[in-house]
Design a protein around this motif. Structure first.
Motif, PDB file in Angstrom:
ATOM      1  N   ALA A  60      24.582 -45.869   2.323  1.00  8.26           N
ATOM      2  CA  ALA A  60      24.025 -46.681   1.231  1.00  8.26           C
ATOM      3  C   ALA A  60      22.965 -45.904   0.457  1.00  8.26           C
ATOM      4  O   ALA A  60      22.923 -45.938  -0.771  1.00  8.26           O
ATOM      5  N   GLY A  61      22.094 -45.177   1.174  1.00  9.83           N
ATOM      6  CA  GLY A  61      21.081 -44.372   0.496  1.00  9.83           C
ATOM      7  C   GLY A  61      21.676 -43.252  -0.329  1.00  9.83           C
ATOM      8  O   GLY A  61      21.175 -42.922  -1.409  1.00  9.83           O
ATOM      9  N   PHE A  62      22.782 -42.679   0.164  1.00 16.71           N
ATOM     10  CA  PHE A  62      23.442 -41.594  -0.569  1.00 16.71           C
ATOM     11  C   PHE A  62      23.967 -42.091  -1.905  1.00 16.71           C
ATOM     12  O   PHE A  62      23.744 -41.464  -2.958  1.00 16.71           O
ATOM     13  N   PHE A  63      24.667 -43.245  -1.874  1.00 22.32           N
ATOM     14  CA  PHE A  63      25.209 -43.796  -3.120  1.00 22.32           C
ATOM     15  C   PHE A  63      24.091 -44.284  -4.038  1.00 22.32           C
ATOM     16  O   PHE A  63      24.205 -44.175  -5.263  1.00 22.32           O
ATOM     17  N   GLN A  64      22.999 -44.787  -3.451  1.00 22.57           N
ATOM     18  CA  GLN A  64      21.865 -45.216  -4.273  1.00 22.57           C
ATOM     19  C   GLN A  64      21.211 -44.016  -4.961  1.00 22.57           C
ATOM     20  O   GLN A  64      20.835 -44.087  -6.139  1.00 22.57           O
ATOM     21  N   ASN A  65      21.109 -42.908  -4.239  1.00 21.22           N
ATOM     22  CA  ASN A  65      20.549 -41.687  -4.837  1.00 21.22           C
ATOM     23  C   ASN A  65      21.434 -41.173  -5.959  1.00 21.22           C
ATOM     24  O   ASN A  65      20.947 -40.682  -6.984  1.00 21.22           O
ATOM     25  N   LEU A  66      22.758 -41.272  -5.768  1.00 20.53           N
ATOM     26  CA  LEU A  66      23.673 -40.863  -6.827  1.00 20.53           C
ATOM     27  C   LEU A  66      23.501 -41.727  -8.072  1.00 20.53           C
ATOM     28  O   LEU A  66      23.484 -41.218  -9.199  1.00 20.53           O
ATOM     29  N   GLU A  67      23.353 -43.032  -7.852  1.00 21.68           N
ATOM     30  CA  GLU A  67      23.166 -43.943  -8.988  1.00 21.68           C
ATOM     31  C   GLU A  67      21.851 -43.664  -9.698  1.00 21.68           C
ATOM     32  O   GLU A  67      21.777 -43.647 -10.936  1.00 21.68           O
ATOM     33  N   THR A  72      18.838 -41.410 -14.182  1.00 27.34           N
ATOM     34  CA  THR A  72      17.842 -40.448 -14.652  1.00 27.34           C
ATOM     35  C   THR A  72      18.436 -39.508 -15.691  1.00 27.34           C
ATOM     36  O   THR A  72      17.781 -39.164 -16.692  1.00 27.34           O
ATOM     37  N   TYR A  73      19.684 -39.117 -15.484  1.00 28.28           N
ATOM     38  CA  TYR A  73      20.349 -38.220 -16.436  1.00 28.28           C
ATOM     39  C   TYR A  73      20.490 -38.891 -17.799  1.00 28.28           C
ATOM     40  O   TYR A  73      20.183 -38.297 -18.839  1.00 28.28           O
ATOM     41  N   HIS A  74      20.962 -40.147 -17.785  1.00 28.96           N
ATOM     42  CA  HIS A  74      21.141 -40.867 -19.052  1.00 28.96           C
ATOM     43  C   HIS A  74      19.799 -41.111 -19.744  1.00 28.96           C
ATOM     44  O   HIS A  74      19.689 -40.979 -20.968  1.00 28.96           O
ATOM     45  N   GLU A  75      18.770 -41.476 -18.955  1.00 30.13           N
ATOM     46  CA  GLU A  75      17.452 -41.698 -19.544  1.00 30.13           C
ATOM     47  C   GLU A  75      16.881 -40.413 -20.127  1.00 30.13           C
ATOM     48  O   GLU A  75      16.278 -40.419 -21.201  1.00 30.13           O
ATOM     49  N   ASN A  76      17.060 -39.312 -19.430  1.00 33.68           N
ATOM     50  CA  ASN A  76      16.594 -38.020 -19.919  1.00 33.68           C
ATOM     51  C   ASN A  76      17.291 -37.640 -21.219  1.00 33.68           C
ATOM     52  O   ASN A  76      16.666 -37.133 -22.158  1.00 33.68           O
ATOM     53  N   LYS A  77      18.592 -37.913 -21.267  1.00 31.59           N
ATOM     54  CA  LYS A  77      19.357 -37.610 -22.475  1.00 31.59           C
ATOM     55  C   LYS A  77      18.877 -38.446 -23.653  1.00 31.59           C
ATOM     56  O   LYS A  77      18.718 -37.940 -24.778  1.00 31.59           O
TER      57      LYS A  77
END
Length: 294
Positions: A60-67, A72-77
């Motif tokens: 669950a933490g792995f998928f949450q980190n991916l999300e 973060t990528y979209h916000e940075n863009k």
């Protein structure tokens, strides 16, 4: 014989119920320590839960980190795009300021109706009985405050004007005050701007801009600013946004209902506006075309 077996089964059932009730009562009573069997069951259950929960939490933490990484990528863009737009806008503002200065030099025009000098002040008093009418600030005559100077809030929207001036403090009359003399010359911005007078504050907490010509095309969402022609406020101070338009009782003019840009309820810091251009005096409005009688 069948009756014997039937009675035997009944006796076994009763004994079983008695033993079950006794076990339940034994398990429910307060004890300082658990039995070996209970400890074994609890330890086994805890071990299995721990064995299952750790991988589950890891997945669950792995998928949450991916999300989170994707967000973060979209916000940075998006932020990069905004920064680029901001840089472009700053360049355009610099060019416009340069052009404006050059045009002023060419036209020998040093001041406009928009020019003013702000004086920062803090609200130090407010009468609960007149909460929507008056506030007191910590600046007065010693700070260059004069009567009828415009006052704006922290977001740049018009709050009111200086009503009374003392040596070290001043009283500000808010736009929400029910004073027939508290009128402001305003412009409703649009393809073709319309002029009117801010005159009154209704029960729905809206400013009323009256005396708008009946043929003026006023729509919801249009911005209302000061015109600078009233002789007190500089031009371009935000008053609010149009939320409704209605004709007057005679159908000759219109009244625009404006949601104020300022918050008249929660006011802590303000700025008093010292207009750069000369403020017209009462004698400037007199009709001088008439000949004096001997």
């Amino acid at each position: 014989m069948p009756q014997f077996f039937l009675n035997k089964r009944l006796i076994v059932l009763l004994v079983s119920i008695i033993i079950l009730v006794a076990l339940i009562g034994f398990s429910l009573r307060e004890r300082s320590e658990l039995t070996s069997q209970e400890k074994f069951v609890k330890d086994t259950t805890g071990f299995v839960q721990n064995l299952v929960s750790k991988p589950a939490h890891f997945v669950a933490g792995f998928f949450q980190n991916l999300e989170d990484l994707q967000n973060t990528y979209h916000e940075n863009k998006e932020l990069k795009t905004r920064v680029e737009d901001l840089v472009t806008l700053e360049k355009q503002v610099q060019i416009l300021e340069k052009d404006n200065k050059e045009l002023r030099v060419i036209l020998d025009k040093k001041q406009t109706l928009r020019d003013f000098k702000p004086i920062q002040a803090t609200v130090i008093g407010r009468n609960p009985d007149r909460w929507h009418e008056m506030i007191i600030i910590d600046k007065g005559k010693t700070n260059g405050i004069k009567q009828n100077m415009a006052v704006i809030g922290s977001n740049g929207s018009l709050l009111g004007k200086v009503k009374h001036v003392n040596q070290f403090s001043s009283t500000i009359q808010l736009l929400s005050a029910m004073d027939p003399k508290n009128q402001i010359s305003a412009i409703i911005q649009g393809k073709k701007s319309a002029f009117g007078l801010v005159d009154g504050y209704d029960k729905d907490k809206r400013l009323m801009v009256k005396r708008i010509p009946s043929d003026a095309k006023i729509k919801k969402g249009q911005i209302v600013i000061t015109s600078g022609l009233g002789g007190i406020f500089p031009q371009g101070l935000l008053i609010g946004k149009v939320v409704d338009v209605k004709p007057d009782q005679y159908g000759l003019n219109q009244t625009a209902y404006v949601k104020p840009g300022a918050n008249f309820y929660d006011i802590e810091n303000v700025m008093v506006i010292k207009r750069a251009m000369r403020v017209p005096e009462a004698g400037d409005y007199l009709d001088t075309t008439k000949e004096e009688t001997p």
